[in-house]
Design an enzyme around this catalytic site. Structure first.
Site, short mmCIF file in Angstrom:
data_model
loop_
_atom_site.label_atom_id
_atom_site.label_comp_id
_atom_site.label_asym_id
_atom_site.label_seq_id
_atom_site.Cartn_x
_atom_site.Cartn_y
_atom_site.Cartn_z
N SER A 101 0.80 -1.23 0.00
CA SER A 101 0.00 0.00 0.00
C SER A 101 0.83 1.28 0.00
CB SER A 101 -0.94 0.01 1.21
OG SER A 101 -1.79 -1.11 1.17
N HIS A 152 1.25 4.45 4.92
CA HIS A 152 0.50 5.11 3.86
C HIS A 152 0.90 6.58 3.73
CE1 HIS A 152 -2.90 1.90 4.37
NE2 HIS A 152 -1.80 1.42 3.84
#
Length: 199
Positions: A101, A152
């Protein structure tokens, strides 16, 4: 293969302790490429495919920037965990991270910055596409509270840095040499820290 062997995710995930203290550098790669479940893998694959990024930038630039985002996001996460541990947040020492991610958020940011005049029409209001990565960050945290906010956010930061030209020097020459050194460190740490037959 990992799914067939029923390997638990801590065996391939990364943490500050496993990489910094134990020297298991191979986890920087395994943690980024392995996923906790088929749903996790499927979500990331669909997210990457839906951006169409490889078609937009071409395979060579895609590989080069993905490599850069992957390893620099690992470095950012480890640096943040180091600072948090120094501030008394000891659980970050053994907190595991897993998944692709960080790279996805990095690419999302790069693509958003490449078309700053585009807006997302939500009917109620219009949002500049440059804010899309932050919207995705908030949505992901609400949907999956255990997702790595630091990871992230690191991807978003690196996406902005790339868009601002900070990594202009990372030519194909440096890419090839970086891949070579990463391969050497990965295989070396695998040989030293695991029982895999690499000799």
């Amino acid at each position: 293969l990992l799914w067939n062997w029923r390997v638990d995710f801590p065996a391939v995930a990364m943490s500050y302790e496993t990489i910094v203290h134990k020297g298991e550098y191979w986890r920087a790669l395994s943690a980024s490429l392995c996923h906790i479940s088929l749903i996790h893998l499927g979500f990331n694959v669909i997210s990457l495919w839906s951006t169409g990024v490889e078609r937009i930038v071409g395979p060579v630039l895609f590989l080069k920037v993905t490599f850069l985002l992957l390893f620099l996001s690992v470095a950012c996460v480890l640096l943040c965990h180091h600072m948090l541990i120094r501030c008394g947040r000891e659980h970050y020492l053994s907190l595991f991270s897993l998944g692709f991610s960080c790279v996805l958020f990095g690419w999302m940011t790069i693509l958003a910055q490449a078309q700053p005049s585009t807006v997302i029409d939500l009917k109620v209001w219009k949002i500049p596409i440059s804010f899309a990565p932050f919207g995705s960050l908030i949505f992901t945290q609400l949907l999956v509270p255990r997702a790595s906010l630091i990871g992230h956010a690191s991807g978003i930061l690196l996406g902005y840095l790339y868009s601002f030209g900070v990594f202009f020097w990372f030519s194909n020459y440096w890419f090839v040499w970086s891949v070579l050194w990463v391969a050497i460190f990965t295989l070396g740490s695998l040989r030293i820290t695991t029982t895999l037959p690499l000799s």
